[in-house]
Scaffold this active site. Sequence first.
Site, PDB file in Angstrom:
ATOM      1  N   THR A  15      -5.832  -0.381  12.515  1.00  0.00           N
ATOM      2  CA  THR A  15      -5.653   0.748  11.602  1.00  0.00           C
ATOM      3  C   THR A  15      -6.923   1.590  11.523  1.00  0.00           C
ATOM      4  OG1 THR A  15      -4.153  -0.611  10.290  1.00  0.00           O
ATOM      5  CG2 THR A  15      -5.006   1.378   9.262  1.00  0.00           C
ATOM      6  N   TYR A  27      -0.498  -9.861  11.236  1.00  0.00           N
ATOM      7  CA  TYR A  27      -1.139  -8.881  10.369  1.00  0.00           C
ATOM      8  C   TYR A  27      -0.204  -8.624   9.198  1.00  0.00           C
ATOM      9  CZ  TYR A  27      -3.814  -4.519   9.401  1.00  0.00           C
ATOM     10  OH  TYR A  27      -4.584  -3.519   8.846  1.00  0.00           O
ATOM     11  N   ARG A  46       1.435  -0.984   4.208  1.00  0.00           N
ATOM     12  CA  ARG A  46       1.544  -0.076   5.354  1.00  0.00           C
ATOM     13  C   ARG A  46       2.877  -0.233   6.089  1.00  0.00           C
ATOM     14  NH1 ARG A  46      -2.836   2.899   6.856  1.00  0.00           N
ATOM     15  NH2 ARG A  46      -4.874   2.289   6.037  1.00  0.00           N
TER      16      ARG A  46
END
Length: 290
Positions: free
Chosen positions: A45, A133, A138
């Site tokens: 990111t 992750y 997100r």
Amino acid sequence: MSIFTGIWVALVTPFSDGQVDHPALRKLVRHYAEAGVSGLVALGTTGEAAALDQLEQQAVVYTVLDAAAGLPVIVGLGDNHSGQLHQNLRQFSERDIAGFLIPAPYYVRPSQQGIIDHFTRLADASPVPLVLYDIPYRTGVQIELQTLLTLAAHPQIQAVKDCSGSIATTQALIADGRLQVLAGEDINIFNSLCMGGSGAISASVNVCPQRFVALYRAVVEQRLHDARAIFHELAPLIRLMFAEPSPGPVKALLAQQGWICDELRAPMTAASPPLQAQLRQLHLAQSEVC
């Protein structure tokens, strides 16, 4: 013994006049290696991977691997298109990488069984380990604790970047012991390490790698008084790094330190003038340690 321990830096992708600045990227990688980080994460990111096309992503990974000179490199793979994700996995697997950092498919919000199937297929296909992750704010979907524990049974799933926001989940994963738990929220690094977490994948490390490495070493060596002092020293920096959408503040401070141009790709924006001023004051105050 898993290699997914210690302080890993979530690399920015430097830009100059709209293009990836590969010389600046090389300098950053060498700087972090000299600072003693355990590894590097490309195309995460913080690296604005979603703003890079396929050729740019490949070029970034190749530059990082070349400059890393043997330091382990994890490659981020984020996509909700299963076919493209598997294609990228095959392509990057041809390089000498340490693993893949993969979030749950974003936007589509699959069921927990769908998440298990998704990661299991990727792990079956991957010649290198996966780092899950878990970042629900997100992706739009939480990888629930039981799902993580189920996936931990796969030999190619070896670690998790923990952005769950749940201390209970963090503690349960550490206690289970099958996954290496890497703190993904910078403000939680000290807590996670003290509970027995394996390390961190951090954006803030970009701007002050030596102090984060010192924090990790102090905890590992059970010098908690020193570790606590280092963390309190780093806390104002961490807060500023996320005062506006990342990696805007990170890039602003790296630019003030002379490493890169302060340039992001739309729709990301540079840090605001008030935040720039705060970062400048912080840079002057911490120039000797960062």
